[in-house]
Design a protein around this motif. Structure first.
Motif, mmCIF file in Angstrom:
data_model
loop_
_atom_site.group_PDB
_atom_site.id
_atom_site.type_symbol
_atom_site.label_atom_id
_atom_site.label_comp_id
_atom_site.label_asym_id
_atom_site.label_seq_id
_atom_site.Cartn_x
_atom_site.Cartn_y
_atom_site.Cartn_z
ATOM 1 N N LYS A 1 -39.405 51.398 27.637
ATOM 2 C CA LYS A 1 -39.340 49.935 27.596
ATOM 3 C C LYS A 1 -40.673 49.377 27.100
ATOM 4 C CE LYS A 1 -36.056 49.513 31.445
ATOM 5 N NZ LYS A 1 -35.820 48.889 32.778
ATOM 6 N N GLU A 2 -41.201 49.997 26.097
ATOM 7 C CA GLU A 2 -42.539 49.633 25.614
ATOM 8 C C GLU A 2 -42.642 48.166 25.221
ATOM 9 O OE1 GLU A 2 -43.863 51.948 22.328
ATOM 10 O OE2 GLU A 2 -45.743 50.839 22.115
ATOM 11 N N VAL A 3 -43.647 47.488 25.775
ATOM 12 C CA VAL A 3 -43.905 46.101 25.426
ATOM 13 C C VAL A 3 -44.915 46.053 24.287
ATOM 14 C CG1 VAL A 3 -43.351 45.167 27.702
ATOM 15 C CG2 VAL A 3 -45.678 45.955 27.237
ATOM 16 N N ASN A 4 -44.965 44.921 23.614
ATOM 17 C CA ASN A 4 -45.784 44.798 22.410
ATOM 18 C C ASN A 4 -47.216 44.395 22.764
ATOM 19 O OD1 ASN A 4 -46.585 44.651 19.783
ATOM 20 N ND2 ASN A 4 -45.449 42.797 19.275
ATOM 21 N N LEU A 5 -48.087 45.386 22.904
ATOM 22 C CA LEU A 5 -49.488 45.150 23.221
ATOM 23 C C LEU A 5 -50.374 45.681 22.103
ATOM 24 C CD1 LEU A 5 -49.574 46.237 26.981
ATOM 25 C CD2 LEU A 5 -49.755 43.890 26.110
ATOM 26 N N ASP A 6 -51.514 45.031 21.914
ATOM 27 C CA ASP A 6 -52.469 45.541 20.928
ATOM 28 C C ASP A 6 -53.142 46.800 21.480
ATOM 29 O OD1 ASP A 6 -55.325 44.623 22.127
ATOM 30 O OD2 ASP A 6 -53.798 43.096 22.523
#
Length: 235
Positions: free
Chosen positions: A173-178
């Motif tokens: 469930k990877e979230v969009n982080l830098d």
């Protein structure tokens, strides 16, 4: 390399399903199982016109798609966690929190006010599912729960689980982080504290606030609530 947003991956599977049947070389529907895994309950939008007529596989897929569409009720989704309430009981609980149009209007003032209301939280989560981005809210809620943990050993175990589920590269469930935020959060796990996810949580909250939240305020889900007519009491 940053992982594409979940809704973009889902669109890719939809596009594959809509390809011409004769281009599949008699191998049946390409990527059906993968698509099921990515889209889950969201396959209700498939149309029979895109299915290969007379095919047993097409009938089966259409049947599954219809079944999944039926499961997309906003408050009829059964909670899969241990000890969850039955769907019928959950429906009654949520109805008791249903806001008036005036209360729903306050959700438009800020994302914070929306998330503080139990019914608002549930409606927003349902909206995010339609955009294939519910993992953002799930991560934010997981961070809120994490801050309530008192035992240091339980905190360390929960921190590891949150990281592997939402932050690690190629997480389910990877979230969009830098990359900087991801790396700093990873380093924070070397010495776990209640604030080790604060930066990542702040980034995801900002993403929802600027992206999903404005679209939610324009959605039918929200507009129906603020435009609901007050019914006169029956005599």
């Amino acid at each position: 390399m940053t992982k594409p947003p979940r809704r973009e991956r889902a669109k890719t599977w939809r596009r594959r399903l809509h390809e011409r049947p004769e281009s599949w070389g008699g191998r049946g529907f390409p990527g059906v199982e993968q698509c099921m895994a990515v889209e889950g309950r969201h396959l209700g939008g498939l149309r029979a016109s895109h299915m290969h007529s007379g095919s047993t596989n097409s009938s089966l897929l259409l049947e599954r798609a219809k079944d999944m569409k039926n499961k997309l009720g906003i408050f009829r989704r059964r909670n899969e966690s241990p000890g969850a309430q039955p769907a019928g009981k959950a429906d009654k609980v949520m109805k008791s929190f249903k806001p008036t149009s005036e209360e729903a209007l306050k959700w438009g003032e800020s994302l914070e006010k929306l998330l503080l209301h139990k019914y608002g939280l549930a409606v927003f989560q349902a909206f995010l599912r339609t955009e294939f981005s519910e993992e953002n809210l799930e991560f934010w809620l997981a961070c809120e729960d994490f801050k309530k943990v008192k035992s240091q050993s339980k905190m360390a175990a929960k921190a590891k689980k949150i990281f592997s589920e939402y932050i690690a590269i190629q997480a389910c469930k990877e979230v969009n982080l830098d990359s900087d935020t991801r790396e700093q959060t990873k380093n924070n796990l070397q010495s776990v504290t209640r604030g080790c996810f604060d930066l990542a949580q702040k980034r995801i909250f900002g993403l929802m606030e600027k992206d999903s939240y404005p679209r939610f305020l324009r959605s039918d889900l929200y507009l129906d609530l603020i435009n609901q007519k007050k019914m006169s009491p029956s005599l």
